[in-house]
Structures are given as C-alpha cells and as structure tokens.
Design a protein around this motif. Structure first.
Motif, short mmCIF file in Angstrom:
data_model
loop_
_atom_site.label_atom_id
_atom_site.label_comp_id
_atom_site.label_asym_id
_atom_site.label_seq_id
_atom_site.Cartn_x
_atom_site.Cartn_y
_atom_site.Cartn_z
N ASP A 1 3.82 142.03 50.46
CA ASP A 1 3.66 142.27 51.89
C ASP A 1 5.00 142.50 52.59
N LEU A 2 6.07 141.97 52.03
CA LEU A 2 7.38 142.16 52.64
C LEU A 2 7.70 143.65 52.75
N TRP A 3 7.46 144.38 51.69
CA TRP A 3 7.79 145.81 51.70
C TRP A 3 6.89 146.57 52.66
N LEU A 4 5.64 146.14 52.81
CA LEU A 4 4.73 146.76 53.77
C LEU A 4 5.24 146.53 55.19
N HIS A 5 5.66 145.32 55.50
CA HIS A 5 6.18 145.01 56.83
C HIS A 5 7.46 145.79 57.11
N LEU A 6 8.33 145.90 56.13
CA LEU A 6 9.57 146.66 56.33
C LEU A 6 9.28 148.14 56.55
N ALA A 7 8.35 148.70 55.80
CA ALA A 7 8.01 150.12 55.96
C ALA A 7 7.34 150.36 57.31
N SER A 8 6.48 149.44 57.74
CA SER A 8 5.83 149.57 59.05
C SER A 8 6.86 149.50 60.17
N GLY A 9 7.77 148.56 60.07
CA GLY A 9 8.82 148.44 61.09
C GLY A 9 9.70 149.66 61.14
N ARG A 10 10.03 150.22 60.00
CA ARG A 10 10.85 151.43 59.97
C ARG A 10 10.14 152.60 60.63
N ASP A 36 -3.24 152.14 61.04
CA ASP A 36 -2.29 151.64 60.06
C ASP A 36 -2.08 152.71 59.00
N PRO A 37 -0.90 153.37 58.97
CA PRO A 37 -0.69 154.45 58.01
C PRO A 37 -0.55 153.95 56.59
N PHE A 38 -0.34 152.66 56.38
CA PHE A 38 -0.14 152.11 55.03
C PHE A 38 -1.38 151.43 54.50
#
Length: 87
Positions: free
Chosen positions: A60-69, A81-83
């Motif tokens: 989930d960390l990588w999902l949160h980072l990609a969403s924030g970016r 939610d694009p992811f």
C-alpha cells in the motif's frame, strides 16, 4: 510608610547593572539552547536513519506514493481512483 526607628541603619541604594547580569544569563541560555539544538538534530538524524534502513514491505505504501504524485502533478481525476483494479 512606617515611621523610621532610631536604631535603623540607612543603606545605600542598590545599584543594579542589567547589562552585566543579562550577558551572563544570555550566555547560559544560548549555551542551553545550543545543546538542545544539537540534541534535536541528532534525534532527527537517528530517526531518519532508522526509517531509511527499514525496508518498505507494505504494498500500500507504493499505492499511496503514486496517488500523491499524481495528485501533486494534477493528473488525478477527483472521485475516481486511477490505481484501483475494480473501476
């Protein structure tokens, strides 16, 4: 005021030099603040080292980072939610 008694000894006025006392107390305060600054700096560095040395095992960390970016870049549509794999 109370009436002065004849046995009272008159004292000269107290001379107070705020500059001399202030410089000593300011030096002590600056020394303590300097120590606190270094202690805070070392604490932050130690925590940063501990966080950086821990592997990111949660996906989930990588999902949160990609969403924030994508939000920061303005590419993410609001309400979708694009992811997500289900949308």
């Amino acid at each position: 005021m109370a009436p002065e008694s004849k046995s009272a000894i008159p004292l000269p006025p107290i001379e107070f030099s705020p500059a001399a006392n202030a410089s000593e107390s300011e030096t002590a305060v600056h020394a303590k603040l300097g120590m606190l600054d270094w202690l805070l700096f070392l604490t932050v560095c130690a925590l940063a080292f501990l966080l950086a040395s821990t592997p990111a095992r949660n996906s989930d960390l990588w999902l949160h980072l990609a969403s924030g970016r994508s939000i920061a870049e303005g590419k993410a549509p609001w309400g979708v939610d694009p992811f997500s794999s289900t949308t």
